[in-house]
Write an enzyme that holds these catalytic residues in place. Structure first.
Site, mmCIF file in Angstrom:
data_model
loop_
_atom_site.group_PDB
_atom_site.id
_atom_site.type_symbol
_atom_site.label_atom_id
_atom_site.label_comp_id
_atom_site.label_asym_id
_atom_site.label_seq_id
_atom_site.Cartn_x
_atom_site.Cartn_y
_atom_site.Cartn_z
ATOM 1 N N ASN A 153 103.618 -60.461 -7.131
ATOM 2 C CA ASN A 153 102.489 -61.383 -7.226
ATOM 3 C C ASN A 153 101.479 -60.958 -8.299
ATOM 4 O OD1 ASN A 153 101.477 -59.213 -5.917
ATOM 5 N ND2 ASN A 153 100.907 -60.267 -4.039
ATOM 6 N N HIS A 174 97.195 -56.212 -8.297
ATOM 7 C CA HIS A 174 96.663 -55.547 -7.111
ATOM 8 C C HIS A 174 95.144 -55.495 -7.280
ATOM 9 C CE1 HIS A 174 96.044 -52.512 -4.004
ATOM 10 N NE2 HIS A 174 95.213 -51.941 -4.857
ATOM 11 N N THR A 208 97.517 -63.362 -1.420
ATOM 12 C CA THR A 208 98.713 -62.520 -1.544
ATOM 13 C C THR A 208 99.969 -63.375 -1.706
ATOM 14 O OG1 THR A 208 97.654 -60.961 -0.021
ATOM 15 C CG2 THR A 208 100.019 -60.660 -0.416
ATOM 16 N N PHE A 214 108.862 -55.601 3.547
ATOM 17 C CA PHE A 214 108.803 -55.718 2.094
ATOM 18 C C PHE A 214 108.563 -54.391 1.387
ATOM 19 C CE2 PHE A 214 104.625 -56.740 3.886
ATOM 20 C CZ PHE A 214 103.804 -55.821 3.234
HETATM 21 N N1 LIG Z 1 104.629 -60.947 3.508
HETATM 22 C C1 LIG Z 1 104.893 -60.305 2.370
HETATM 23 N N2 LIG Z 1 106.047 -60.504 1.725
HETATM 24 C C2 LIG Z 1 106.335 -59.855 0.586
HETATM 25 N N3 LIG Z 1 105.509 -58.965 -0.025
HETATM 26 C C3 LIG Z 1 104.320 -58.752 0.555
HETATM 27 C C4 LIG Z 1 103.935 -59.392 1.794
HETATM 28 N N4 LIG Z 1 102.685 -58.962 2.150
HETATM 29 C C5 LIG Z 1 102.318 -58.083 1.189
HETATM 30 N N5 LIG Z 1 103.285 -57.958 0.234
HETATM 31 C C6 LIG Z 1 103.232 -57.098 -0.984
HETATM 32 O O1 LIG Z 1 102.474 -55.919 -0.682
HETATM 33 C C7 LIG Z 1 101.299 -55.893 -1.508
HETATM 34 C C8 LIG Z 1 100.164 -55.254 -0.738
HETATM 35 O O2 LIG Z 1 99.890 -56.053 0.391
HETATM 36 P P1 LIG Z 1 98.384 -56.353 0.860
HETATM 37 O O3 LIG Z 1 97.543 -55.138 0.565
HETATM 38 O O4 LIG Z 1 98.486 -56.847 2.269
HETATM 39 O O5 LIG Z 1 97.959 -57.598 -0.077
HETATM 40 P P2 LIG Z 1 96.966 -57.695 -1.356
HETATM 41 O O6 LIG Z 1 97.737 -57.136 -2.528
HETATM 42 O O7 LIG Z 1 96.701 -59.173 -1.493
HETATM 43 O O8 LIG Z 1 95.712 -56.890 -1.000
HETATM 44 C C9 LIG Z 1 101.068 -57.371 -1.874
HETATM 45 O O9 LIG Z 1 100.286 -57.538 -3.060
HETATM 46 C C10 LIG Z 1 102.486 -57.833 -2.083
HETATM 47 O O10 LIG Z 1 102.994 -57.375 -3.326
#
Ligand SMILES: Nc1ncnc2c1ncn2[C@@H]1O[C@H](COP(=O)(O)OP(=O)(O)O)[C@@H](O)[C@H]1O
Ligand SMILES: Nc1nc2c(ncn2[C@@H]2O[C@H](COP(=O)(O)OP(=O)(O)OP(=O)(O)O)[C@@H](O)[C@H]2O)c(=O)[nH]1
Length: 188
Positions: free
Chosen positions: A133, A136, A109, A75
């Site tokens: 989503n 952050h 997430t 991604f």
């Molecule tokens: N499996 C996935 N599919 C698509 N986008 C993802 C996925 N995992 C993470 N992301 C994107 O990368 C961003 C950063 O990931 P992460 O740091 O793991 O999650 P968070 O933002 O919940 O802390 C996420 O907010 C999302 O936009």
């Protein structure tokens, strides 16, 4: 403190400073301003002190640098493109346990998990896809400090912790409606 970035423009906790809302192209094209306002109100309603708040647009290289830890994940390219596709808002937020509170408020997430398990969360309410989503939030004090420096290079966290954090903590602040941040209520 905690750091948050709201993309439509998405924080800092020492026990408490950081969050960022993400929201870009597809969102800001329609009702990004409205969403940003709703997210700002959600921050206030949840008793975060808004230490700093700034609207900005990332260049592609900013996005690549910020998400470098995800390079190589499937991604990564879509995330980099999305995050540099429109305006976003960066916050430094303060409250007790800011990081965990913000992450709870954001929701999971993955957007379908957010919709079904935490429908009232920000991602449950506004998230479009797992990548788009909405927000952050720093996941630790260390990342909050790094991310705050990324967005607010002039902000001195050590000095803020020493001079202002105790006043934020004891509620000696007021909301500045014009600048949309909390400032110290001056005791003369
Ligand atoms: N499996 C996935 N599919 C698509 N986008 C993802 C996925 N995992 C993470 N992301 C994107 O990368 C961003 C950063 O990931 P992460 O740091 O793991 O999650 P968070 O933002 O919940 O802390 C996420 O907010 C999302 O936009
Ligand atoms: N493991 C893996 N999962 C994927 C891949 N592509 C998509 N997914 C997952 O499939 C689900 C839906 O993805 P998509 O429908 O492609 O999402 P999208 O409409 O492209 O939206 P964005 O993620 O915003 O680009 C999400 O959980 C993604 O994480 C992939 O190449 N590998």
């Amino acid at each position: 403190m905690a750091l948050s970035v709201l993309p439509w423009a998405q924080q800092l906790p020492a026990s408490r400073l950081t969050q960022l809302p993400k929201e870009a192209r597809s969102v800001s094209r329609s009702n990004g301003a409205e969403r940003s306002k709703a997210l700002h109100q959600r921050i206030l309603d949840n008793n975060f002190g808004i230490v700093r708040c700034k609207d900005l647009v990332w260049r592609r290289q900013d996005s690549e640098r910020f998400y470098a830890e995800h390079s190589g994940r499937f991604f990564y390219q879509r995330l980099v493109e999305f995050m540099s596709s429109g305006p976003m808002r960066a916050y430094i937020l303060a409250r007790e346990d800011a990081i965990s509170h913000w992450r709870e408020l954001m929701g999971p997430t993955k957007v379908f998990r957010a919709r079904f398990n935490s429908p009232a969360s920000i991602r449950g309410q506004f998230g479009l896809t797992d990548t788009r989503n909405t927000t952050h939030g720093s996941d630790s004090l260390e990342s909050a400090q790094r991310e705050i420096t990324f967005f607010f290079p002039d902000f001195c966290a050590d000095e803020w912790m020493k001079k202002e954090e105790p006043l934020f903590r004891s509620g000696q602040i007021r909301y500045d409606h014009q600048n949309q941040i909390h400032t110290l209520s001056l005791s003369s």
